[in-house]
Design a protein around this motif. Structure first.
Motif, PDB file in Angstrom:
ATOM      1  N   SER A 209      10.085-131.420 -26.938  1.00  0.00           N
ATOM      2  CA  SER A 209      10.779-132.702 -26.848  1.00  0.00           C
ATOM      3  C   SER A 209      10.818-133.424 -28.201  1.00  0.00           C
ATOM      4  O   SER A 209       9.830-133.418 -28.953  1.00  0.00           O
ATOM      5  CB  SER A 209      10.079-133.600 -25.823  1.00  0.00           C
ATOM      6  OG  SER A 209      10.582-134.906 -25.862  1.00  0.00           O
ATOM      7  N   THR A 223      10.617-128.355 -23.027  1.00  0.00           N
ATOM      8  CA  THR A 223      11.998-128.533 -22.581  1.00  0.00           C
ATOM      9  C   THR A 223      12.722-127.193 -22.554  1.00  0.00           C
ATOM     10  O   THR A 223      12.249-126.204 -23.128  1.00  0.00           O
ATOM     11  CB  THR A 223      12.762-129.485 -23.514  1.00  0.00           C
ATOM     12  OG1 THR A 223      12.883-128.866 -24.810  1.00  0.00           O
ATOM     13  CG2 THR A 223      12.048-130.826 -23.655  1.00  0.00           C
ATOM     14  N   ASN A 257      12.052-132.388 -16.726  1.00  0.00           N
ATOM     15  CA  ASN A 257      12.734-132.481 -18.019  1.00  0.00           C
ATOM     16  C   ASN A 257      14.166-131.963 -17.991  1.00  0.00           C
ATOM     17  O   ASN A 257      14.798-131.854 -19.038  1.00  0.00           O
ATOM     18  CB  ASN A 257      11.942-131.734 -19.104  1.00  0.00           C
ATOM     19  CG  ASN A 257      10.766-132.538 -19.598  1.00  0.00           C
ATOM     20  OD1 ASN A 257      10.639-133.722 -19.293  1.00  0.00           O
ATOM     21  ND2 ASN A 257       9.890-131.916 -20.368  1.00  0.00           N
TER      22      ASN A 257
END
Length: 302
Positions: A209, A223, A257
């Motif tokens: 991230s 992510t 996410n």
């Protein structure tokens, strides 16, 4: 290499038939299974019945996470390895290719050097068990900062400590390349591409991230892989092509996410992320099936 559907790595759960349907619908060639669940299915009925959905779908069973706790006490570990033997036989019948396991980031059991020897011995025991079924053991590590909290001894949370562990282990042991942990653990692309080609057993692609604290990256910072970020996924894919890597490549993300949040949305986003990387690396990506194969789905839902 091929696109692999790893439901647990995307925070997705469901019945086996539902996960197979997702893999088919979104164009994945292979998928990972829950070995403990599969073994229980076999015990309740028989192998042919337990494996009927997988056989009907004609999907590659790429592998599974080893259901063994490397940090368990000696008696518990021995019991878990004993249980692994019959479960591994089931995985062997499914032609599973790779079993994955991650080493502890920290422990209360032993200081670093003694623990290093103990973990190496345990990995070799697991690899020997799996080797009898022609299943390779892919070993990874975890870099997330919170994993060392509350433990007396830190173990492996970076590439520098990870490389000698795997390189010094047995013949049936290789690398689980996980880009989130690799780059969060101070690894470089140069170190990654320097790995022996025949020692890369499985690949998991994830980003970090943009909001992550570089000094304290957590598991929640994982992510889906995106081409426009600092990790050069395309260069990695090109390297895998150059070394003729033929194993599974999975997309991973921390739960929450991925925008949308449904199983379908997450599966689709994972497929799109892998397609973009594969295409960027020069591979021809087959079009995604627009509809699930109706006869298989009907059979699964009965």
């Amino acid at each position: 290499m091929y696109k692999n559907f790893a439901a647990q790595g995307l925070g997705i759960s469901g019945r086996q038939s539902e996960l197979i349907e997702l893999a088919l619908t979104y164009g994945f060639r292979g998928l990972d299974i829950d070995l403990s669940d599969m073994y229980r299915r076999v015990q309740r009925s028989d192998f042919d019945r337990a494996a009927r959905f997988l056989h009907a779908a004609e999907v590659v069973v790429s592998g599974f996470d080893v259901p063994v706790d490397l940090d368990a006490d000696d008696d518990s570990f021995a019991a878990q390895v004993a249980q692994l033997h019959p479960a591994a036989e089931v995985a062997g019948k499914l032609d599973a290719k790779v079993a994955s396991i991650v080493v502890p980031a920290a422990t209360d059991r032993l200081p670093y050097h003694e623990y290093f020897e103990a973990i190496t011995k345990r990995l070799n025991q697991i690899a020997e068990c799996l080797g009898g079924q022609n299943i390779q053991l892919a070993v990874g590590f975890q870099a997330a900062s919170e994993l060392g909290e509350g433990k007396q001894f830190e173990f492996i949370r970076n590439v520098e400590g990870f490389l000698p562990l795997v390189k010094g282990a047995g013949d049936n042991i290789g690398f689980l390349v996980d880009t989130f942990n690799w780059f969060a653990g101070a690894g470089t692309l140069e170190q990654l591409t320097a790995l022996d080609a025949d020692k890369i057993f499985a690949v998991r692609l994830s980003g970090i991230s943009e909001e992550a604290d570089a000094a304290a990256i957590t598991r929640a910072d994982r992510t889906l892989p995106e081409i426009n970020e600092k990790i050069d996924f395309v260069a990695l894919a090109q390297h895998l092509i150059s070394i003729n890597f033929d194993g599974p490549v999975s997309a991973y993300s921390a739960p929450g996410n991925v925008r949308g949040g449904t199983r379908e949305t997450v599966s689709n986003k994972a497929q799109e992320a892998l397609d973009a990387i594969f295409t960027g690396a020069g591979l021809t990506v087959a079009p995604r099936p627009m509809d699930t194969i109706s006869d298989i789905v009907v059979d699964m839902m009965e």
